[in-house]
Design a protein around this motif. Structure first.
Motif, mmCIF file in Angstrom:
data_model
loop_
_atom_site.group_PDB
_atom_site.id
_atom_site.type_symbol
_atom_site.label_atom_id
_atom_site.label_comp_id
_atom_site.label_asym_id
_atom_site.label_seq_id
_atom_site.Cartn_x
_atom_site.Cartn_y
_atom_site.Cartn_z
ATOM 1 N N PRO A 25 14.504 14.397 2.073
ATOM 2 C CA PRO A 25 14.437 12.968 1.735
ATOM 3 C C PRO A 25 13.001 12.467 1.542
ATOM 4 O O PRO A 25 12.043 13.017 2.096
ATOM 5 N N TRP A 26 12.918 11.423 0.755
ATOM 6 C CA TRP A 26 11.639 10.733 0.533
ATOM 7 C C TRP A 26 11.270 9.956 1.793
ATOM 8 O O TRP A 26 12.037 9.135 2.263
ATOM 9 N N ARG A 27 10.073 10.212 2.342
ATOM 10 C CA ARG A 27 9.704 9.631 3.630
ATOM 11 C C ARG A 27 8.573 8.614 3.551
ATOM 12 O O ARG A 27 8.180 8.049 4.561
ATOM 13 N N GLU A 28 8.026 8.395 2.370
ATOM 14 C CA GLU A 28 6.930 7.429 2.252
ATOM 15 C C GLU A 28 7.474 5.999 2.250
ATOM 16 O O GLU A 28 8.668 5.772 2.102
ATOM 17 N N SER A 29 6.562 5.053 2.381
ATOM 18 C CA SER A 29 6.969 3.652 2.550
ATOM 19 C C SER A 29 7.154 2.903 1.246
ATOM 20 O O SER A 29 7.535 1.739 1.254
ATOM 21 N N GLN A 30 6.882 3.549 0.102
ATOM 22 C CA GLN A 30 7.037 2.891 -1.189
ATOM 23 C C GLN A 30 8.316 3.344 -1.865
ATOM 24 O O GLN A 30 8.621 4.538 -1.932
ATOM 25 N N CYS A 31 9.035 2.389 -2.408
ATOM 26 C CA CYS A 31 10.271 2.682 -3.118
ATOM 27 C C CYS A 31 9.971 3.318 -4.483
ATOM 28 O O CYS A 31 10.579 4.310 -4.866
ATOM 29 N N VAL A 32 9.041 2.724 -5.210
ATOM 30 C CA VAL A 32 8.539 3.280 -6.469
ATOM 31 C C VAL A 32 7.131 3.777 -6.190
ATOM 32 O O VAL A 32 6.274 2.999 -5.775
ATOM 33 N N ALA A 33 6.893 5.068 -6.406
ATOM 34 C CA ALA A 33 5.626 5.671 -5.967
ATOM 35 C C ALA A 33 4.821 6.198 -7.139
ATOM 36 O O ALA A 33 5.326 6.413 -8.248
ATOM 37 N N GLY A 34 3.529 6.433 -6.880
ATOM 38 C CA GLY A 34 2.613 6.939 -7.884
ATOM 39 C C GLY A 34 2.811 8.417 -8.165
ATOM 40 O O GLY A 34 3.388 9.161 -7.366
ATOM 41 N N ILE B 239 11.047 -5.814 -8.185
ATOM 42 C CA ILE B 239 11.721 -5.270 -7.004
ATOM 43 C C ILE B 239 10.748 -5.221 -5.833
ATOM 44 O O ILE B 239 9.537 -5.088 -6.014
ATOM 45 N N ASP B 240 11.290 -5.338 -4.643
ATOM 46 C CA ASP B 240 10.508 -5.156 -3.417
ATOM 47 C C ASP B 240 10.213 -3.675 -3.266
ATOM 48 O O ASP B 240 11.132 -2.853 -3.227
ATOM 49 N N ASN B 241 8.932 -3.336 -3.184
ATOM 50 C CA ASN B 241 8.544 -1.931 -3.190
ATOM 51 C C ASN B 241 8.349 -1.342 -1.798
ATOM 52 O O ASN B 241 7.782 -0.264 -1.652
ATOM 53 N N VAL C 158 16.612 -1.185 -18.028
ATOM 54 C CA VAL C 158 15.870 -2.305 -17.460
ATOM 55 C C VAL C 158 14.649 -1.727 -16.753
ATOM 56 O O VAL C 158 14.760 -0.766 -15.982
ATOM 57 N N CYS C 159 13.471 -2.271 -17.030
ATOM 58 C CA CYS C 159 12.231 -1.757 -16.436
ATOM 59 C C CYS C 159 11.916 -2.481 -15.132
ATOM 60 O O CYS C 159 12.102 -3.698 -15.026
ATOM 61 N N PHE C 160 11.417 -1.742 -14.156
ATOM 62 C CA PHE C 160 11.057 -2.310 -12.865
ATOM 63 C C PHE C 160 9.563 -2.586 -12.800
ATOM 64 O O PHE C 160 8.748 -1.824 -13.325
ATOM 65 N N THR C 161 9.199 -3.677 -12.140
ATOM 66 C CA THR C 161 7.803 -3.948 -11.808
ATOM 67 C C THR C 161 7.723 -4.117 -10.292
ATOM 68 O O THR C 161 8.198 -5.119 -9.751
ATOM 69 N N PRO C 162 7.183 -3.131 -9.577
ATOM 70 C CA PRO C 162 7.136 -3.188 -8.110
ATOM 71 C C PRO C 162 6.310 -4.372 -7.613
ATOM 72 O O PRO C 162 5.150 -4.546 -8.005
ATOM 73 N N ASP C 163 6.923 -5.194 -6.786
ATOM 74 C CA ASP C 163 6.272 -6.377 -6.222
ATOM 75 C C ASP C 163 5.727 -7.314 -7.302
ATOM 76 O O ASP C 163 4.820 -8.113 -7.047
#
Length: 469
Positions: A82-91, A229-231, A306-311
């Motif tokens: 699983p993804w464990r970092e704190s960002q939903c959409v990451a670099g 979206i809330d990232n 649909v495109c996302f823009t984090p925060d």
């Protein structure tokens, strides 16, 4: 231990390294395939052929400012790690690091042959094997495999999609950049940048470039739906009370359900969905940038992605005055400007052509069956994994007790051709001759709903329209 000793064996007849499975590409698809091979078929010998010198695929290749996923990582990441970092959409760097860690976690990295680019793959009915010609550092290598899995993505790594922009390459005196090949030494501080495009890449680039650039203009022919979206991950109540492994699973299920519900609500109630999306955008725009025409798409929600823009970083750059948007068709390009048919002139020192990718399944590999060249794009896809009339070539492995499996369209079938991707994006329409097609019946239908596709994968027939030898 040599790569030959660890990964393959000599068949004793031809002197060629022979594998049960060869996987092309050490990106997310290749690593995931290797995991399932190791788990379900541990007795088989396999290797991953990676043309580059690093793990990561797309996330190692693309280096443009702000490169990030265009979907949430709890869904995008592996279920087995699983993804464990704190960002939903990451670099991109975080995703590439995650892929390296995942490969090392299960020893998959020991099966990767780096800088091994597949030139051709020929199926021999006599030997019941794929014969691959592979370009390695300073030499050409011949390999054989019972089964080949293409984890090489769906676009051309070497040649981007070249946009047809009047006068750009003839007249423009500034710098022209494609995101796929971003120059490491490009200094854009204090420069006026025009990003041509309105998809996920352009929406990612704009806020990142605006940090150092004088001004960034996103120039679009037509608008895209954009959702803020809330990232942040890990702040929900269940993260505080559930074991970490459970909370990761809940994250994954939440995003899968949310995206599917959002998609089907938009398709079922397009007018209400359009009003809701545009209302949210209007609240985030500065007074000098109107909703119409810049954020009023000509299509219904989810006809294209649909495109996302984090925060909301895309809109935040506009509110700071560092970015803007222009909508219209390009009339011509001068030495320092892009001129629209409306008469608007946009000053530019750098032009970024974020006009999507050159779609191509299998990259530049030349495929043939018993010496006869074949075009993968001229085939129907069986469960979007295997290709019509092509033996032992796909994106998954799960057949035992047979040497060969070939998807066959039943004789007399009047199956209608449909696109692999259910989106109406221009670059997808233009690439229809470069990618395989789906059908409209049975296992030839494309994928649409995750839950249904998962059920079909787990419980659907694995013999219908297949020929086993």
């Amino acid at each position: 231990m040599s790569q030959k000793m660890e990964n393959g064996h000599d068949d004793g007849q031809t002197g060629v390294d022979t594998f049960d499975i060869l996987i092309v590409g050490a990106g997310i698809s290749g690593i995931n395939t290797a995991h399932h091979v190791q788990k379900s078929l541990p007795h088989l010998r396999y290797a991953i052929l990676e043309g580059r010198s690093a793990i990561g695929g797309t996330w190692d290749l693309f280096r443009y400012p702000g490169i990030r996923s265009d979907t949430d990582l709890p869904t995008f990441a592996f279920a087995w790690n699983p993804w464990r970092e704190s960002q939903c959409v990451a670099g991109g760097a975080s995703i590439a690091n995650y892929l390296r860690q995942s490969a090392a976690l299960e020893g998959i990295d020991r099966h990767i042959l780096f800088e091994h680019r597949v030139v051709s793959a020929s199926w021999s009915s006599q030997s019941q094997r794929w014969q691959l010609v592979v370009q390695a550092p300073g030499r050409t290598v011949s390999l054989e495999a019972r089964f080949v899995v293409l984890g090489s993505g769906y676009y051309d790594y070497e040649e981007p999609l070249s946009p047809q922009i009047p006068g750009l390459y003839e007249n423009f005196k500034g710098t022209i950049v494609h995101p796929q090949f971003w120059p490491e030494d490009l200094d854009y501080a204090g420069k006026r940048i025009v990003v041509i495009g309105s998809g996920a890449t352009a929406i990612t680039l704009l806020p990142s470039l605006a940090i150092k650039a004088r001004h960034v203009t996103m120039l679009q022919r037509s608008p895209t739906y954009i959702m803020t979206i809330d990232n942040t991950l890990g702040n929900s109540w269940y993260h505080k009370v559930l074991p970490r492994s459970w909370s990761y699973w809940v994250d994954r299920m939440f995003f899968m359900v949310m995206i599917n519900v959002s998609y089907h609500c938009c398709r079922a109630f397009p007018t209400q969905a359009r009003r809701s999306l545009q209302s949210a955008v209007a609240k985030q725009l500065p007074p000098n940038i109107p909703l119409d025409p810049h954020f009023t798409p000509l299509y219904q929600p989810w006809d294209q992605r649909v495109c996302f823009t984090p925060d909301g970083d895309f809109f935040e750059a506009m509110r700071r005055g560092k970015a803007s948007v222009a909508t219209g068709r390009i009339k011509t390009t001068t030495a320092t400007q892009i001129v629209l048919t409306s008469g608007q002139e946009i000053d530019a020192d750098i032009v970024v052509t974020a006009t999507d990718l050159n779609l191509k399944i299998g990259g530049r590999i030349r495929f043939s069956l018993d010496g006869e060249p074949i075009d993968l794009a001229d085939r129907f896809t069986w469960r979007t994994t295997l290709l019509q009339d092509v033996p032992n070539l796909g994106f998954m492995m799960g057949y035992n007790g047979f040497r060969t499996v070939v998807p066959r369209v039943p004789r007399g079938s009047h199956m209608q051709r449909q696109s692999v991707w259910n989106v109406d994006a221009a670059y997808v329409r233009e690439a229809q001759s470069q990618i395989p097609r789906c059908g409209d019946v049975g296992p030839w239908r494309g994928r649409s709903i995750y839950a249904i596709d998962r059920m079909r994968a787990a419980y659907g027939s694995i013999t219908r329209d297949l020929e086993f030898v």
